[in-house]
Design a protein around this motif. Structure first.
Motif, PDB file in Angstrom:
ATOM      1  N   GLU A 211      -2.677  12.058   1.047  1.00 23.55           N
ATOM      2  CA  GLU A 211      -3.404  12.761  -0.017  1.00 23.55           C
ATOM      3  C   GLU A 211      -3.296  12.017  -1.340  1.00 23.55           C
ATOM      4  O   GLU A 211      -4.284  11.840  -2.060  1.00 23.55           O
ATOM      5  N   GLN A 212      -2.079  11.537  -1.666  1.00 25.10           N
ATOM      6  CA  GLN A 212      -1.879  10.809  -2.918  1.00 25.10           C
ATOM      7  C   GLN A 212      -2.654   9.489  -2.921  1.00 25.10           C
ATOM      8  O   GLN A 212      -3.244   9.103  -3.935  1.00 25.10           O
ATOM      9  N   LEU A 213      -2.638   8.804  -1.791  1.00 27.08           N
ATOM     10  CA  LEU A 213      -3.374   7.538  -1.703  1.00 27.08           C
ATOM     11  C   LEU A 213      -4.878   7.770  -1.850  1.00 27.08           C
ATOM     12  O   LEU A 213      -5.585   6.974  -2.469  1.00 27.08           O
ATOM     13  N   GLY A 214      -5.364   8.876  -1.276  1.00 29.55           N
ATOM     14  CA  GLY A 214      -6.781   9.186  -1.394  1.00 29.55           C
ATOM     15  C   GLY A 214      -7.206   9.383  -2.837  1.00 29.55           C
ATOM     16  O   GLY A 214      -8.319   9.000  -3.232  1.00 29.55           O
ATOM     17  N   LYS A 215      -6.328   9.961  -3.648  1.00 25.59           N
ATOM     18  CA  LYS A 215      -6.654  10.174  -5.058  1.00 25.59           C
ATOM     19  C   LYS A 215      -6.834   8.852  -5.789  1.00 25.59           C
ATOM     20  O   LYS A 215      -7.635   8.752  -6.725  1.00 25.59           O
ATOM     21  N   ARG A 216      -6.084   7.812  -5.351  1.00 23.39           N
ATOM     22  CA  ARG A 216      -6.209   6.504  -6.017  1.00 23.39           C
ATOM     23  C   ARG A 216      -7.547   5.838  -5.708  1.00 23.39           C
ATOM     24  O   ARG A 216      -7.987   4.960  -6.435  1.00 23.39           O
ATOM     25  N   GLU A 240      -1.969   1.709   8.749  1.00 22.88           N
ATOM     26  CA  GLU A 240      -1.710   2.809   7.822  1.00 22.88           C
ATOM     27  C   GLU A 240      -0.285   3.315   7.987  1.00 22.88           C
ATOM     28  O   GLU A 240       0.378   3.660   7.010  1.00 22.88           O
ATOM     29  N   GLU A 241       0.213   3.356   9.231  1.00 24.84           N
ATOM     30  CA  GLU A 241       1.589   3.824   9.461  1.00 24.84           C
ATOM     31  C   GLU A 241       2.604   2.931   8.745  1.00 24.84           C
ATOM     32  O   GLU A 241       3.610   3.419   8.233  1.00 24.84           O
ATOM     33  N   GLU A 242       2.339   1.625   8.686  1.00 21.69           N
ATOM     34  CA  GLU A 242       3.256   0.730   7.984  1.00 21.69           C
ATOM     35  C   GLU A 242       3.279   1.049   6.492  1.00 21.69           C
ATOM     36  O   GLU A 242       4.351   1.100   5.872  1.00 21.69           O
ATOM     37  N   LEU A 243       2.118   1.285   5.920  1.00 23.73           N
ATOM     38  CA  LEU A 243       2.051   1.655   4.502  1.00 23.73           C
ATOM     39  C   LEU A 243       2.766   2.972   4.251  1.00 23.73           C
ATOM     40  O   LEU A 243       3.600   3.078   3.339  1.00 23.73           O
ATOM     41  N   LEU A 244       2.503   3.984   5.048  1.00 25.62           N
ATOM     42  CA  LEU A 244       3.105   5.304   4.845  1.00 25.62           C
ATOM     43  C   LEU A 244       4.607   5.273   5.100  1.00 25.62           C
ATOM     44  O   LEU A 244       5.380   5.921   4.379  1.00 25.62           O
ATOM     45  N   GLY A 245       5.030   4.527   6.101  1.00 22.64           N
ATOM     46  CA  GLY A 245       6.461   4.429   6.378  1.00 22.64           C
ATOM     47  C   GLY A 245       7.229   3.852   5.209  1.00 22.64           C
ATOM     48  O   GLY A 245       8.313   4.331   4.855  1.00 22.64           O
TER      49      GLY A 245
END
Length: 413
Positions: A211-216, A240-245
């Motif tokens: 959600e936070q990434l979507g706002k950017r 995406e999992e690597e970024l979120l992890g």
């Protein structure tokens, strides 16, 4: 085959109430047998307990040892759970920089290092000091506080929210996810009781960051989250999992381990009123005392490695595939480099402790963590008069990887 452990002596006792409060007698007993000690009750089918300083250094600097956690590979034979519902969470955990090997580890550190370079950290001092005073302004008139909630955790949380770009108002929401993340990383009895529950919480943690990434993507910001979104768009993350992890890791490590360290440092000073009086009389001594406070009771006590080939360590033969538990808290109390190790000594001769690790996995945000601890101790010593804590009221959770109090009720004048 590794030698059998001494009858009745096991690091598994670290989860008992006695050693949750004070693990150091157990560390000493095991190190006295061997600084590299085979423990049949730890790991999956036994593991090596590394409690000696030189042995721990050798582990951190040895490329024949992998930081990867096979239990987090959803497609591997040792997967923590085999339900496809949790495969994304496991992939995110498996991609975190602190459990990655080169070249992935090198790439991830380069992406995330921007806010933690020395010049950037130095610029934060004034803001951190102002935040520390503001937090104490809110509680000093009442004469009481929960030191962890009101100060030790709140200070690094505020700082990391600023660095990442997370709304400070979301701290409570994030904290509930962090607890399950920490249990999964520890891998102890609490996480093994219901891994699906904790992985579900990790999934909600990931949803929060999505959600936070979507706002950017809608409106650009000047924070680490925006930088990581840009890196994702430029193809620097493989999934995406690597970024979120790694977002989960950065926020958790920056907030929880630093908050625990502030709490540990303060409890150590309350147990050594002479040292507290010295720092209160001369606050300029706090920066030099900070490494000793971190050595004395570090907030990250354990990390793990796995041998990728046969090797020897401190006279022991380590077989390929065997796991090593590196107890930094034990290594920091090794009397060989730290004479009289159970004494808090701000004048101790400088020897690099392992509170922040060593080698390529040395804590990326270590300088910021030390600054936060330094500011917290300085402001606490300056402003909180006659602080009183009943040790029986300090609440700890049996998660030895992350040593720290959950609650420290405190009264003061």
């Amino acid at each position: 085959m590794p030698p059998q452990s001494t009858v009745g002596l096991t690091m598994a006792d670290i989860y008992s109430p006695e050693y949750t409060v004070d693990p150091y007698p157990l560390f000493h007993r095991i190190r006295d047998v061997s600084p590299v000690f085979w423990d049949q009750r730890m790991g999956v089918d036994g593991a090596w307990m590394v409690t000696g300083y030189e042995a721990a250094l050798a582990v951190f600097r040895n490329p024949k040892l992998s930081a990867l956690r096979p239990q987090w590979n959803p497609n591997g034979p040792d997967a923590l759970v085999r339900d496809e519902e949790f495969a994304g969470q496991l992939r995110a955990l498996h991609s975190m920089m602190f459990t990655a090997d080169p070249p992935a580890h090198t790439r991830l550190r380069r992406i995330a290092r921007k806010p933690f370079v020395p010049a950037a950290v130095a610029r934060m001092r004034g803001e951190i000091e102002a935040a520390a005073h503001e937090l104490l302004d809110a509680v000093l008139p009442s004469g009481r506080m929960d030191y962890m909630e009101d100060f030790a955790m709140a200070l690094p949380s505020t700082t990391m929210c600023r660095v990442l770009g997370i709304p400070v108002a979301d701290r409570g929401l994030v904290w509930r996810r962090i607890l399950s993340w920490g249990l999964v990383v520890d891998g102890g009895p609490l996480s093994k009781e219901n891994p699906e529950y904790h992985l579900g919480k990790v999934g909600k943690y990931m949803d929060y960051f999505r959600e936070q990434l979507g706002k950017r993507r809608v409106q650009r910001t000047d924070d680490l989250l925006q930088s990581l979104v840009d890196s994702w768009d430029e193809g620097e993350f493989i999934s995406e999992e690597e970024l979120l992890g790694n977002l989960m890791f950065l926020l958790t490590a920056g907030q929880v381990t630093t908050g625990h360290q502030i709490g540990n440092s303060t409890l150590a000073l309350l147990a050594h009123p002479d040292v507290l009086a010295t720092l209160r009389a001369d606050p300029t001594r706090v920066p030099d005392a900070t490494p000793e406070l971190m050595r004395y009771d570090c907030s990250v006590q354990l990390t793990k490695r796995r041998a990728v080939e046969h090797m020897e360590l401190a006279g022991q033969r380590i077989e390929q595939g065997q796991e090593l538990f590196v107890w930094m808290g034990a290594a920091n109390r090794d009397p060989e480099p730290f004479p009289d190790p159970d004494r808090l000594d701000p004048d101790r001769p400088k020897v690099q402790n392992l509170a922040l690790g060593n080698g390529i996995h040395y804590c990326a945000g270590g300088q910021l963590g030390q600054l936060l601890n330094e500011v917290a101790v300085t402001v606490f010593a300056e402003r909180v008069r006659n602080p009183r804590v009943d040790p029986a009221e300090v609440v700890r959770k049996p998660v030895p990887t992350f040593r720290g109090a959950h609650s420290i009720p405190m009264t003061f004048d």
